[in-house]
Design an enzyme around this catalytic site. Structure first.
Site, PDB file in Angstrom:
ATOM      1  N   ASP A  12       0.865  -1.166   0.000  1.00  0.00           N
ATOM      2  CA  ASP A  12       0.000   0.000   0.000  1.00  0.00           C
ATOM      3  C   ASP A  12       0.912   1.229   0.000  1.00  0.00           C
ATOM      4  O   ASP A  12       2.118   1.120   0.268  1.00  0.00           O
ATOM      5  CB  ASP A  12      -0.903  -0.049   1.234  1.00  0.00           C
ATOM      6  CG  ASP A  12      -1.767   1.177   1.379  1.00  0.00           C
ATOM      7  OD1 ASP A  12      -2.402   1.566   0.384  1.00  0.00           O
ATOM      8  OD2 ASP A  12      -1.799   1.757   2.480  1.00  0.00           O
ATOM      9  N   ASP A  14      -0.127   5.187   0.981  1.00  0.00           N
ATOM     10  CA  ASP A  14      -0.356   6.113   2.093  1.00  0.00           C
ATOM     11  C   ASP A  14      -0.500   5.341   3.404  1.00  0.00           C
ATOM     12  O   ASP A  14      -1.346   4.455   3.527  1.00  0.00           O
ATOM     13  CB  ASP A  14      -1.623   6.929   1.846  1.00  0.00           C
ATOM     14  CG  ASP A  14      -1.515   7.793   0.605  1.00  0.00           C
ATOM     15  OD1 ASP A  14      -0.801   8.804   0.658  1.00  0.00           O
ATOM     16  OD2 ASP A  14      -2.128   7.433  -0.424  1.00  0.00           O
ATOM     17  N   ASP A 174      -1.524  -1.164   5.946  1.00  0.00           N
ATOM     18  CA  ASP A 174      -1.829  -0.625   7.269  1.00  0.00           C
ATOM     19  C   ASP A 174      -3.315  -0.640   7.584  1.00  0.00           C
ATOM     20  O   ASP A 174      -3.715  -0.166   8.644  1.00  0.00           O
ATOM     21  CB  ASP A 174      -1.314   0.814   7.374  1.00  0.00           C
ATOM     22  CG  ASP A 174      -2.039   1.748   6.400  1.00  0.00           C
ATOM     23  OD1 ASP A 174      -2.180   1.367   5.217  1.00  0.00           O
ATOM     24  OD2 ASP A 174      -2.485   2.827   6.824  1.00  0.00           O
TER      25      ASP A 174
END
Length: 223
Positions: A12, A14, A174
């Site tokens: 991922d 951001d 995240d």
């Protein structure tokens, strides 16, 4: 090193590769100001992020007075994206240990991919401005596979495996969007506890949880 258990590792963007909360916060507050809404405090911006910029703006509007009409939302969203594109890397930086971990994986012959719900053109612009683009064999955004095919759908992961030539894949992220996409694609995932977690990291259903990038290679070797 041919004995490394993964041929491809996807990330991922951001909240995983980079901490972009300051730049995203400035952009979303710019949009809120255009809508006549109060700003979201900097410490709360992380809770708005996940699933792409559209969802971020929707959450910000919900928090500051509720949704607006669709005919007003689309131009406001366009203004957010334009502002963000102009300030995409003012404060955004890779997390501590990120670049050295990417280098360590590459040294083991691993192909690296980005699978983000950020629109692809902005993902590439951000990686370009941070000098990170050349590290990745594949960069896919939330719009790359068509409407509604971003994470937690498996499409991005499946396409990244195809573009990288096949092989065992692990997803690093995240949020529950990342672990959900990994489960849907039938691949393992590693959760970062220090990103923009949309729920308790231990509850996301990942195969492993780390608190710093320095742990990543060792954890992947054990999966």
């Amino acid at each position: 090193m041919s004995d490394f258990p993964f041929a491809i590792v996807g990330f991922d963007l951001d909240g995983t590769l980079v901490d972009s909360s300051l730049d995203l916060g400035v952009a979303v507050n710019h949009a809120l100001s255009l809508a006549g809404r109060p700003p979201v405090p900097a410490e709360d911006v992380r809770h708005l992020i996940g699933g792409g910029a559209r969802k971020m703006l929707e959450r910000a509007l919900d928090r500051t007075g509720g949704p607006i009409a669709a005919e007003d939302f689309d131009p406001l969203f366009a203004s957010l994206l334009t502002f963000y594109a102009d300030h995409i890397a003012d404060f955004t930086r890779p997390y501590d240990g990120c670049l050295s971990s990417l280098d360590a994986l590459s040294a083991r012959g691993v192909k690296l991919a980005v699978c983000t719900n950020k629109v692809e053109v902005l993902a590439r612009k951000l990686l370009d401005e941070l000098g990170m683009t050349d590290r990745f064999a594949c960069i896919l955004g939330g719009d790359s596979m068509g409407p509604g095919r971003g994470k937690p759908q498996p499409d991005m992961i499946e396409e990244a495996i195809r573009q990288c030539g096949g092989g065992r894949f692990a997803m690093i992220g995240d949020s529950s969007f990342d672990t959900g996409a990994a489960r849907a694609a039938g691949v393992p995932s590693v959760v970062l506890s220090f990103g923009f977690n949309d729920m308790a990291p231990a509850d996301m259903g990942g195969n492993a949880l780390i608190d710093h990038f320095d742990e990543l290679v060792t954890v992947l070797e054990r999966l």
